[in-house]
Scaffold this motif. Structure first.
Motif, short mmCIF file in Angstrom:
data_model
loop_
_atom_site.label_atom_id
_atom_site.label_comp_id
_atom_site.label_asym_id
_atom_site.label_seq_id
_atom_site.Cartn_x
_atom_site.Cartn_y
_atom_site.Cartn_z
N VAL A 273 -2.74 -10.29 -10.38
CA VAL A 273 -3.91 -10.85 -9.69
C VAL A 273 -4.15 -10.01 -8.43
O VAL A 273 -3.32 -10.00 -7.52
N PHE A 274 -5.26 -9.32 -8.42
CA PHE A 274 -5.57 -8.43 -7.31
C PHE A 274 -6.12 -9.25 -6.13
O PHE A 274 -7.02 -10.06 -6.31
N ILE A 275 -5.54 -9.01 -4.95
CA ILE A 275 -6.01 -9.72 -3.75
C ILE A 275 -6.38 -8.69 -2.68
O ILE A 275 -5.52 -8.18 -1.98
N VAL A 302 -0.58 -17.02 -2.44
CA VAL A 302 0.36 -16.13 -3.12
C VAL A 302 1.47 -16.93 -3.80
O VAL A 302 1.81 -16.69 -4.97
N MET A 303 2.02 -17.91 -3.10
CA MET A 303 3.12 -18.69 -3.68
C MET A 303 2.64 -19.52 -4.87
O MET A 303 3.36 -19.65 -5.87
N THR A 304 1.41 -20.04 -4.78
CA THR A 304 0.88 -20.80 -5.93
C THR A 304 0.75 -19.89 -7.15
O THR A 304 1.08 -20.28 -8.27
N LEU A 310 2.31 -15.64 -12.21
CA LEU A 310 1.44 -14.49 -12.03
C LEU A 310 2.00 -13.54 -10.97
O LEU A 310 2.92 -13.89 -10.23
N THR A 311 1.45 -12.34 -10.93
CA THR A 311 1.93 -11.30 -10.01
C THR A 311 0.84 -10.95 -9.00
O THR A 311 -0.08 -10.19 -9.32
N LYS A 334 8.43 -10.22 -7.00
CA LYS A 334 7.40 -11.05 -7.63
C LYS A 334 5.98 -10.59 -7.31
O LYS A 334 5.03 -11.11 -7.87
N CYS A 335 5.83 -9.67 -6.37
CA CYS A 335 4.47 -9.22 -6.11
C CYS A 335 4.45 -7.75 -5.72
O CYS A 335 5.49 -7.09 -5.66
#
Lengths: 422, 216
Positions: A273-275, A302-304, A310-311, A334-335
Motif C-alpha cells: 500500500v503506497f503512502i 500504518v499499524m491498521t 498489508l505492507t 513489515k513496511c
C-alpha cells in the motif's frame, strides 16, 4: 550478475522477482538488490506519447509501460494508470483539483499539477468531526467537481426515519440531481473502461513475469487535511489556532483511511500500500509538531494496514533526516520507507534492522547528470544501504519525467552489475 | 518602548496570533501611531527570522507570522497618512517568480515575505511565469537579484531557459540569479547557470545580504 539459475518460464521469473522483493521487505538477504520501475511521464515520453495522450489514451499508456518494462526488466513496477489515465473521466465530471495537459488551456506537454487551495473552511472541522459523510456529500464534493454540485441537495439522511425516509425520495426527482446522476453514470462508465483495461494490463504483465510493486494507496491524516481539505497555509495556521479540532479530525480520518485501502489491496496481486507523504520534511514542521500532528495519526493508519496483513510503503518526500529517530516505533520487517532526499546512509544506521529502505538515486542527477554519476551513486547505495539486504533500488522520487534515457538504463544496469549478494 | 509595544512584540514572536491582533486593535483605539505599529512588527519579524535561522522555528511559524503581519497591516493601513507605508526598503531590488509550467507558490511566498521583512524591495510576479514576462518585468523593475522558484522537475529546463533568455537580452551582467524550491541542488544550479541555490527562505536572505553587501 547474480549466479542464480536462470528461470525457464515467465511464471518462474515472476515468482523469483516477488521473492526478491519480499525478502528485501522482510529484511532477509535476497539473491540481488531488487529494483522497481516507478515512472509517470518519463516512459510515456520515451515511447513518444504527449503528456496529454498519456492521460487520455489508455492503450497508448499501456503500450508505453510495457515497452519500458521490456527494456528495463524491473523486479516490480508501479502501475501508472490509476494516477495518470484520468483525463476522460475528469472531463466528464468537471474535476477541479487538478490542472492537466490538454484541458482548460493547459498545453499538451506539461504534467498534471494539483491545485493547493482551501477546499474546507477553517470553521468546518466541527462539521467533519460530527458527520464526515454528510460533510463530504453536502459540502466537500460539490466544491471539487461540477457534477457533484447538486449533491448538496441530497437529504440529511441520519436525521430521517420512517415516513420521512419515504418522503425523502422526492429529492431524487430533483432535476439538478437527476442530471448529476446521469453525468456521474457516464463518468462511472468511463472509469469502468479505464479500470477494465488496467486490470487486463496487470494480468498481461503478470503473465510476462512483471509483478506489481503496490496495489493500493493510503495517506497520512495530516496530508489529507493539508493537501485535500485546508490547503498548505490553512493547515499550518490550524496547528496553532485550532489544535484540538485538527487532532480530533485526524484521529477520525486515521480510522476512515484504511477502509478504502484495505479492500483495494486485499483483492489485488500485491500487498503493498503506497503512502505518499507530502509534508513530513525537515523544515516543514518542528520536531514537536511532527511528534504531535504528523507521526501519531500516520502511525495509526500504518499499524491498521499491518494488522490486516498489508505492507505500507511510505514515500517520505523531501529530506526527512531529522525524523529518523522519531519513526522507529514500528514492527520490524513489515513496511518500506522510501526516501527522496533523506540521508539514506544514516537511515540505514538508524533504521536498518527495522525497515526495508527504498530509493534514492537523486532526481537532479537523473535529469542533469550522466550515466557514470548514476552508476557511482547506485554502487554506493548497494554497498551501504543495501548491506545485508533490506534495500530496494529506485529513484529518489521514482524516475523524474525529464530523466535522460541513458541515466535510467544506467540505474538498472548498475543494480544488476553491483547488486548481487554472493 | 511602551509596555504595550513590548507586549505586542512578545505576542508576535511567541506565535500568539489572536492576542496580537486584539492588542493591535486596543493600541490603535488608544491612538497609537500606525507607523510605530508597523515598525514594531518589523522588529518582531526580525526575531522570527532569527529563530528560523537558528532552527528554533520552522515553516509553520513563518506562515503564522506572515498571517499576523497581514492582519495587522489590514488594521493599520487605512489609518496611514497619504504616502505613509512603514519603513522604506533600503537594501535593494529583488524580482521573484515561479518559472513557466510550474504552479507552486508557497515556497516563493515565504521567500518573498522573508526578503521583505529583511528590508529588500521585492517584486513577486507570480507563478507559471513565461520567459518573456520575466524579461519584461526585469526591464521595468531593474532588480539586481532575480529569484527563480520551482518545485517540479520540469522547472530545471524552464529555469535554464529563463537564465539563457536573461543573458540573450543583455541583462545578465551585474545581476545575480538564485534558484530555489526544494528540488534543486548544485547539479541543477550548474545546469541552469544560476549563481546560487537555496533550500529554504533564509538561504535566499543570506544570498541577497551577501550580494548587496548588507552588513548584519
Amino acid at each position: 550478475m547474480n549466479t542464480a539459475t536462470q528461470p525457464t518460464s515467465n511464471n518462474e521469473l515472476y515468482a523469483e522477482r516477488v521473492q526478491r522483493l519480499n525478502d528485501a521487505i522482510a529484511l532477509r538477504q535476497p539473491d540481488r538488490v531488487p529494483i522497481i520501475m516507478n515512472s509517470l511521464f518519463w516512459h510515456t515520453r520515451h515511447a513518444g506519447l504527449s503528456f496529454r495522450d498519456a492521460m487520455y489514451d489508455y492503450d497508448g499508456l499501456s503500450a508505453a509501460t510495457r515497452k519500458a518494462l521490456d527494456e528495463l526488466q524491473p523486479d516490480a513496477y508501479v502501475l501508472p494508470h490509476p494516477i495518470m489515465a484520468l483525463g476522460p473521466t475528469m472531463d466528464i465530471m468537471g474535476y477541479r483539483q487538478l490542472k492537466w495537459p490538454g484541458h482548460d488551456g493547459v498545453s499538451n506537454d506539461v504534467p498534471f499539477q494539483y491545485l493547493d487551495k482551501e477546499y474546507m473552511k477553517a470553521d468546518e472541522y466541527a462539521d467533519y468531526i460530527f458527520d464526515p459523510t454528510g460533510f463530504m456529500l453536502h459540502k466537500y464534493l460539490p466544491r471539487i467537481a461540477t457534477a457533484f454540485e447538486p449533491l448538496a441537495k441530497l437529504p440529511n439522511f441520519p436525521s430521517l426515519y420512517y415516513t420521512r425516509i419515504i418522503h425523502s425520495t422526492r429529492s431524487f426527482a430533483n432535476p439538478d440531481l437527476v442530471n448529476a446522476f446521469q453525468t456521474l453514470q457516464k463518468a462511472g462508465e468511463e472509469m469502468g473502461r479505464m479500470l477494465g483495461k488496467t486490470v487486463q494490463f496487470i494480468d498481461d504483465m503478470a503473465a510476462l513475469g512483471y509483478p506489481l510493486a503496490e496495489s493500493a494507496t493510503a495517506l497520512s491524516p495530516y496530508d489529507l487535511f493539508a493537501d485535500y481539505f485546508r490547503g498548505s497555509k490553512g493547515i499550518m495556521l490550524d496547528m496553532f489556532m485550532r489544535k484540538d479540532l485538527l487532532l480530533e479530525a485526524m484521529d477520525k480520518a486515521a480510522k476512515l483511511i484504511p477502509l478504502q485501502a484495505i479492500p483495494a489491496a486485499k483483492h489485488s496481486r500485491s500487498k503493498g500500500v503506497f503512502i505518499p507523504l507530502h509534508w513530513p520534511g525537515d523544515g516543514l514542521m518542528s520536531p514537536d509538531q511532527f511528534k504531535t500532528f504528523y507521526w501519531p495519526p500516520l502511525r495509526k493508519v500504518v499499524m491498521t494496514l499491518i494488522e490486516n496483513g498489508l505492507t505500507p510503503i511510505m514515500f517520505w518526500e523531501g529530506g526527512c533526516t531529522s525524523r529518523l529517530e522519531h519513526i522507529m516505533d514500528i514492527p520490524p520487517g513489515k513496511c518500506v520507507y522510501f526516501f527522496e532526499r533523506t540521508d539514506i546512509f544514516k537511515a540505514k544506521e538508524v533504521l536498518g534492522k527495522l525497515v526495508c529502505l527504498r530509493g534514492n538515486v537523486p532526481g537532479t542527477v537523473m535529469s542533469a547528470g550522466n550515466p557514470d554519476d548514476i552508476k557511482a551513486y547506485c554502487k554506493k547505495l548497494i554497498e551501504v544501504a543495501g548491506k545485508g539486504g533490506g534495500f530496494i533500488m529506485d529513484g529518489g522520487s521514482g524516475i523524474p519525467d525529464e530523466s535522460k534515457d541513458e541515466n535510467v538504463q544506467a540505474m538498472f544496469d548498475a543494480t544488476r552489475e553491483y547488486g548481487g549478494y554472493a | 518602548m511602551s509596555d504595550n509595544q513590548k507586549k505586542l512584540i512578545e505576542m508576535i514572536v511567541g506565535m500568539q496570533s489572536p492576542e496580537a491582533i486584539e492588542l493591535t486593535k486596543v493600541m490603535l483605539e488608544e491612538g497609537a501611531d500606525p507607523n510605530t505599529i508597523l515598525d514594531i512588527c518589523r522588529k518582531a519579524m526580525d526575531s522570527v527570522g532569527q529563530k528560523f535561522e537558528a532552527g528554533e522555528y520552522f515553516v509553520p511559524e513563518l506562515i503564522l507570522a506572515g498571517d499576523m503581519l497581514e492582519r495587522i497591516s489590514e488594521l493599520v493601513k487605512p489609518l496611514l497618512k497619504e504616502g505613509g507605508g512603514g519603513q522604506k526598503k533600503t537594501h535593494g531590488k529583488v524580482l521573484i517568480g515561479t518559472v513557466a509550467g510550474d504552479l507552486h507558490d508557497i515556497g516563493k511566498n515565504i521567500v518573498t515575505f522573508m526578503l521583505d521583512v529583511n528590508g529588500f524591495e521585492v517584486k513577486d510576479i507570480g507563478i507559471d511565469v513565461p520567459v518573456a514576462t520575466f524579461i519584461k518585468e526585469i526591464q521595468d523593475f531593474q532588480p539586481a537579484v532575480v529569484g527563480l522558484s520551482g518545485f517540479l522537475t520540469l522547472a530545471y529546463d524552464a529555469m535554464k531557459e529563463t537564465v539563457e533568455a536573461i543573458k540573450t537580452a543583455g541583462l545578465r551582467d551585474n545581476m545575480k540569479i538564485m534558484i530555489g524550491g526544494g528540488q534543486v541542488d548544485q547539479v541543477i544550479c550548474d545546469y541552469t547557470g544560476a549563481d546560487g541555490f537555496g533550500l529554504n527562505a533564509m538561504h535566499a536572505v543570506k544570498f541577497c545580504k551577501e550580494w548587496f553587501g548588507v552588513k548584519e
